[in-house]
Write a protein that holds these residues in place. Structure first.
Motif, mmCIF file in Angstrom:
data_model
loop_
_atom_site.group_PDB
_atom_site.id
_atom_site.type_symbol
_atom_site.label_atom_id
_atom_site.label_comp_id
_atom_site.label_asym_id
_atom_site.label_seq_id
_atom_site.Cartn_x
_atom_site.Cartn_y
_atom_site.Cartn_z
ATOM 1 N N GLU A 1 0.790 -1.333 0.029
ATOM 2 C CA GLU A 1 -0.055 -0.045 -0.015
ATOM 3 C C GLU A 1 0.953 1.250 -0.208
ATOM 4 O OE1 GLU A 1 -3.624 -0.444 2.410
ATOM 5 O OE2 GLU A 1 -2.983 1.483 3.239
ATOM 6 N N PHE A 2 0.421 2.304 -0.871
ATOM 7 C CA PHE A 2 1.088 3.649 -0.773
ATOM 8 C C PHE A 2 0.194 4.607 -0.329
ATOM 9 C CE2 PHE A 2 2.785 0.781 -4.403
ATOM 10 C CZ PHE A 2 4.245 0.875 -3.839
ATOM 11 N N SER A 3 0.808 5.427 0.289
ATOM 12 C CA SER A 3 -0.083 6.428 0.713
ATOM 13 C C SER A 3 0.758 7.869 1.058
ATOM 14 C CB SER A 3 -0.987 6.342 1.869
ATOM 15 O OG SER A 3 -0.266 6.133 3.046
ATOM 16 N N GLY A 4 0.185 8.938 1.416
ATOM 17 C CA GLY A 4 0.973 10.195 1.940
ATOM 18 C C GLY A 4 1.518 10.965 0.584
ATOM 19 N N GLY A 5 0.822 10.561 -0.513
ATOM 20 C CA GLY A 5 1.200 11.074 -1.869
ATOM 21 C C GLY A 5 2.140 10.378 -2.695
ATOM 22 N N LEU A 6 2.599 9.069 -2.126
ATOM 23 C CA LEU A 6 3.292 8.142 -2.986
ATOM 24 C C LEU A 6 2.633 7.556 -3.897
ATOM 25 C CD1 LEU A 6 5.949 6.112 -0.604
ATOM 26 C CD2 LEU A 6 6.340 7.847 -2.473
ATOM 27 N N GLU A 7 1.263 7.285 -3.687
ATOM 28 C CA GLU A 7 0.414 6.749 -4.775
ATOM 29 C C GLU A 7 0.372 7.298 -6.120
ATOM 30 O OE1 GLU A 7 -0.425 8.133 -2.065
ATOM 31 O OE2 GLU A 7 -2.327 9.480 -2.242
ATOM 32 N N LEU A 8 0.784 8.500 -6.051
ATOM 33 C CA LEU A 8 0.745 9.271 -7.378
ATOM 34 C C LEU A 8 2.094 8.652 -8.164
ATOM 35 C CD1 LEU A 8 0.375 12.778 -5.801
ATOM 36 C CD2 LEU A 8 -1.182 11.456 -7.104
ATOM 37 N N LEU A 9 2.862 8.001 -7.495
ATOM 38 C CA LEU A 9 3.984 7.483 -8.682
ATOM 39 C C LEU A 9 3.768 6.294 -8.969
ATOM 40 C CD1 LEU A 9 7.020 8.382 -6.210
ATOM 41 C CD2 LEU A 9 6.063 9.942 -8.046
ATOM 42 N N PHE A 10 2.415 5.644 -8.484
ATOM 43 C CA PHE A 10 2.319 4.193 -8.717
ATOM 44 C C PHE A 10 0.930 4.043 -9.347
ATOM 45 C CE2 PHE A 10 5.751 3.880 -5.566
ATOM 46 C CZ PHE A 10 6.375 2.850 -5.973
ATOM 47 N N SER A 11 0.632 4.838 -10.428
ATOM 48 C CA SER A 11 -0.535 4.747 -11.305
ATOM 49 C C SER A 11 -1.823 5.293 -10.380
ATOM 50 C CB SER A 11 -1.205 3.390 -11.707
ATOM 51 O OG SER A 11 0.152 2.567 -12.115
ATOM 52 N N ASN A 12 -1.403 6.185 -9.400
ATOM 53 C CA ASN A 12 -2.483 6.719 -8.483
ATOM 54 C C ASN A 12 -3.361 5.754 -7.974
ATOM 55 O OD1 ASN A 12 -3.645 8.926 -7.011
ATOM 56 N ND2 ASN A 12 -4.821 9.722 -8.781
ATOM 57 N N GLN A 13 -2.769 4.471 -7.601
ATOM 58 C CA GLN A 13 -3.515 3.393 -7.004
ATOM 59 C C GLN A 13 -2.842 2.942 -5.700
ATOM 60 O OE1 GLN A 13 -3.696 -0.080 -9.506
ATOM 61 N NE2 GLN A 13 -3.989 -1.391 -7.814
ATOM 62 N N ARG A 14 -3.446 3.001 -4.562
ATOM 63 C CA ARG A 14 -3.059 2.886 -3.143
ATOM 64 C C ARG A 14 -2.576 1.434 -3.019
ATOM 65 N NH1 ARG A 14 -4.826 7.630 0.105
ATOM 66 N NH2 ARG A 14 -4.245 6.401 2.063
ATOM 67 N N SER A 15 -3.379 0.676 -3.455
ATOM 68 C CA SER A 15 -3.278 -0.790 -2.938
ATOM 69 C C SER A 15 -2.761 -1.654 -4.282
ATOM 70 C CB SER A 15 -4.612 -1.272 -2.112
ATOM 71 O OG SER A 15 -4.235 -2.617 -1.412
ATOM 72 N N HIS A 16 -1.932 -2.486 -4.119
ATOM 73 C CA HIS A 16 -1.334 -3.439 -4.982
ATOM 74 C C HIS A 16 -1.007 -4.710 -4.546
ATOM 75 C CE1 HIS A 16 -0.144 0.029 -7.540
ATOM 76 N NE2 HIS A 16 -0.211 0.594 -6.672
ATOM 77 N N ALA A 17 -1.656 -5.848 -5.186
ATOM 78 C CA ALA A 17 -1.196 -7.063 -4.744
ATOM 79 C C ALA A 17 -0.131 -7.559 -5.648
ATOM 80 C CB ALA A 17 -2.454 -8.211 -5.124
ATOM 81 N N VAL A 18 1.146 -7.935 -5.184
ATOM 82 C CA VAL A 18 2.211 -8.107 -5.712
ATOM 83 C C VAL A 18 2.757 -9.551 -5.453
ATOM 84 C CG1 VAL A 18 4.711 -7.533 -5.991
ATOM 85 C CG2 VAL A 18 2.906 -5.811 -5.357
ATOM 86 N N THR A 19 2.963 -10.336 -6.578
ATOM 87 C CA THR A 19 3.693 -11.707 -6.479
ATOM 88 C C THR A 19 5.013 -11.658 -6.802
ATOM 89 O OG1 THR A 19 1.542 -12.500 -6.968
ATOM 90 C CG2 THR A 19 3.164 -14.151 -7.029
#
Lengths: 354, 104
Positions: free
Chosen positions: B9-27
């Protein structure tokens, strides 16, 4: 690594390492020590008196959102007897401030505090969007900074409060100390670490988070699941502060106490009387009555430049001279309403939580 | 190749660097292909940089770790208590990155 137990309660699992002390503590002990330290800052500096009306400068960002929550908690826990308000300034920045104000409106309901929003448009007749379309992105932060400072005081006067508190944290203050040193701004260096500032003609302003680390503020917001807004202003960020900030974060990574140490260094500076003597005497603006070190306050100078199509007039001495060469300000010039300090009765109706 | 799945999960503005998506499932692989060591948080950071980051890499990574001013939580615990980049990831872990560098 085996889970460690909290250094304070010695029962729960440690969740956080405090940057100030290196202590490893659990969530509940963290809430308690964070709130208690702010309480100690407030009581040691005697910031408030019972019955004070206090406006929390609220931007919807992390610092002011946590400040509103902590002020409400402490006011109830220690029975300060304060009447708390939220005061927000709407700079008129589409896609930035309009979104963050939605957060403030939710805070108003969550914390059950009256909210006053004062806009640049209402006060100056100009939104930041309109200002940027005239001046471009080079000097717009000057306009925004000068206008915001005055707008907060004017909003506070409308709410008839005794005191404004802002969410400036330890990292912000350490950054400002560094910036003032690097700029050689000794006058500001001498006062930037003061927890409370008050001139004769201004409303008392203070920073209860002066010793609170940004990391802890963010962790507090995260653990309490507070609703805050975090997007950079769409207009050019304050580049100089940005450099100071990155430098400070690097110092902190190497030695976490650097932040509090810089604040202590700033507090220990004493400005010599001869240096103080060169500083301008404060007076009131001849046009709007706000405090000023010249005949006209900075906001009136900037506004006149905008209105007369010479925005640079408020920025450089040369611009000012060019404007003066064009003759006196026209009689029908838009001006800022006369500033009056709070009197006995509120002058406006405030929005209450619905 | 065995893999593990983590929630990022990205927040505090970092999500903007990741397609403006806060939560990602990563394998990701359960061992680091370069040295066969169990996959750690350091590997995840590099993986996120190379695979999910959309813009301005310098705002996320600096000197092979997250930039100073970004808080990292491992299952809600400060990563400074979990060995930072050396933390060995487990299937189902929740990793949160919060930027503190955005305005207040």
């Amino acid at each position: 690594m085996a889970p460690r137990t909290c250094a304070l309660c010695e029962t729960a699992k440690a969740m956080l390492k405090r940057p100030k002390t290196g202590q490893q503590i659990c969530r509940d002990c963290f809430f308690y020590v964070f709130e208690t330290e702010v309480h100690n800052t407030i009581t040691e500096s005697k910031l408030f008196q019972r019955g004070d009306r206090v406006a929390i400068g609220a931007s919807g960002g992390k610092d002011s959102t946590v400040l509103a929550r902590v002020m409400k908690t402490l006011n109830e826990r220690y029975d300060y007897g304060l009447e708390l308000f939220l005061l927000s300034i709407d700079e008129g920045i589409t896609g930035y401030r309009d979104d963050s104000l939605e957060t403030v409106k939710r805070n108003q309901e969550q914390y059950d505090m009256p909210l006053k929003i004062l806009s640049y448009d209402e006060l100056y007749g100009w939104t930041m969007d309109a200002i940027v379309s005239q001046v471009g992105r080079k000097n717009n932060c000057t306009f925004c900074g000068v206008f915001r400072r005055q707008a907060l005081d004017r909003g506070a006067a409308m709410l008839n409060v005794d005191h404004i508190v802002t969410g400036h944290n330890a990292d912000d203050i350490a950054e400002t100390v560094l910036m003032n040193i690097m700029r050689g701004d000794i006058a500001r260096l001498g006062r930037c670490t003061a927890i409370c500032t008050q001139g004769e003609d201004t409303i008392k302003r203070s920073k209860p988070f002066k010793y609170a680390y940004e990391k802890e503020i963010v962790m507090y917001a995260y653990f309490k699941k507070l609703d805050y807004f975090s997007t950079e202003c769409i207009y050019s960020p304050d580049a100089y502060r940005g450099h100071a900030r990155v430098f400070l974060k690097e110092l902190e990574a190497a030695r976490p106490s650097a932040i509090i140490d810089i604040i202590h260094s700033g507090e220990a500076f004493e400005v010599r009387e001869e240096v103080k003597a060169t500083q301008r005497v404060q007076q009131t603006c001849k046009r709007c009555g706000y405090m000023s070190s010249n005949d006209l306050c900075k906001a009136c100078t900037l506004l006149e430049g905008l209105e007369r199509g010479m925005a640079i007039a408020g920025i450089t001495d040369r611009g000012r001279k060019q404007l003066e060469a064009q003759g006196p300000a026209p009689d029908n010039l838009r001006t800022i309403p006369l500033f009056k300090l709070p009197s006995a009765n509120p002058t406006i109706a405030i929005e209450t939580a619905s | 190749m065995t893999t593990i799945s983590v929630k990022v999960e990205f927040s505090g503005g970092l999500e903007l660097l990741f397609s403006n998506q806060r939560s990602h499932a990563v394998t990701i692989p359960s061992t680091d292909p370069t040295d066969s060591a169990p996959t750690n948080l350091q590997y995840l950071i590099t993986y996120l940089r190379d695979n999910l980051l959309k813009e301005r890499v310098e705002l996320f990574v600096e000197n092979e770790t997250v930039r100073p001013g970004i808080l990292v939580l491992v299952n809600d615990t400060d990563w400074e208590l979990e060995g930072e980049g050396d933390y060995v990831l487990k299937d189902g872990d929740e990793i949160v990155f919060i930027s503190t560098l955005h305005g207040g």
